[in-house]
Design an enzyme around this catalytic site. Sequence first.
Site, PDB file in Angstrom:
ATOM      1  NE  ARG A  72       2.220  -3.693  -4.104  1.00 35.20           N
ATOM      2  CZ  ARG A  72       0.957  -3.540  -4.430  1.00 35.20           C
ATOM      3  NH1 ARG A  72       0.599  -3.562  -5.705  1.00 35.20           N
ATOM      4  NH2 ARG A  72       0.035  -3.382  -3.502  1.00 35.20           N
ATOM      5  CE  LYS A 117      -3.195  18.149  -4.282  1.00 33.12           C
ATOM      6  NZ  LYS A 117      -2.198  17.688  -5.268  1.00 33.12           N
ATOM      7  CG  ASN A 145      -4.733  14.779 -10.193  1.00 27.75           C
ATOM      8  OD1 ASN A 145      -5.521  13.847 -10.262  1.00 27.75           O
ATOM      9  ND2 ASN A 145      -3.776  14.827  -9.280  1.00 27.75           N
TER      10      ASN A 145
END
Length: 340
Positions: free
Chosen positions: A35, A191, A256
């Site tokens: 973008r 996960k 994460n």
Amino acid sequence: MTEQQPIAVLGGGSFGTAFANLLAENGQRVRQWMRDEEQAEAIRTLRENPRYLKGVRIHAGVEPTTDLSATLADCEMIFVAVPSSALRKVLDGRSEALAGKMLVSLTKGIEAQSFKLMSQILEEIAPKARIAVISGPNLAREIAEHELTATVVASEDEALCESVQQALHGRTFRVYASSDRFGVELGGALKNVYAIIAGMAAALGMGENTKGMLITRALAEMTRFAVKLGANPMTFLGLAGVGDLIVTCSSPKSRNYQVGYALGEGLSLEDAVARMGETAEGVNTLKVLKAKADELQVYMPLVAGLNAILFGGRTLAQVIEALMSGEPKTDIDFIPTTGF
């Protein structure tokens, strides 16, 4: 798809950039759509993605662009690597432009309102497209730095899997095939939640036995949940299941895991995500996964525990204590317990 026809990669993040580079290194012409024109110009002039993959040289075969319509028109094979929260917005209304195209989802996540996986959203947006997913122990920077890596492409369309294998398979990147698209994609989405728990455990200095227990019980409950929804339990013994889970739950390179580590250090969820600077899909997945597990009555104590930590004021130590005091279950749900 002719030899000269470019392949599209939608997304200017670390994963999209790593795959664009991988394709270009295999001799493909690549259109990488993003973008942000400023980011595209930086890649054109510096041959580097300084925001997401600093220090990695972008191959000359990668052409950054902000023209989505032209990119979709020019390419038959399209890798989708935009964040899960943006996927529908980016591609909605482009059904005709995507008809007959090969759409390969690299995005791992679950849509909050519908509990749809990314490939299911792609099917809804482009019902005439051919759809596959990719998942596995695939940290973006390691792919970009040519560490030996393997992944899984999954689709019931065998010819599509073969086309993706031919495009991606290279000297340092091996591509296996699977027909269990649903199981492979669920593994990639689920996960991420457990990686947050693993990062917290690492920050709190918990032992190797504890980490091993967390990863193994995570595999048990994510498999239990996926099978309830129709996936093949054997899928979770492969790269998209246990392979991806091990990497994501043990590597500081995992987004994460980094969020979990920051939480373990005492940061708020908002500050932990802000420190990352990139989307950590596990945070988005957790709430919808907890709600769906409750609806289906699937036993997922780690998911319930993390939800209590992030949104209910519990600590990881309290969650592990509850886990340890619960009634022992069978080790593996899909092995008969008779004859003990």
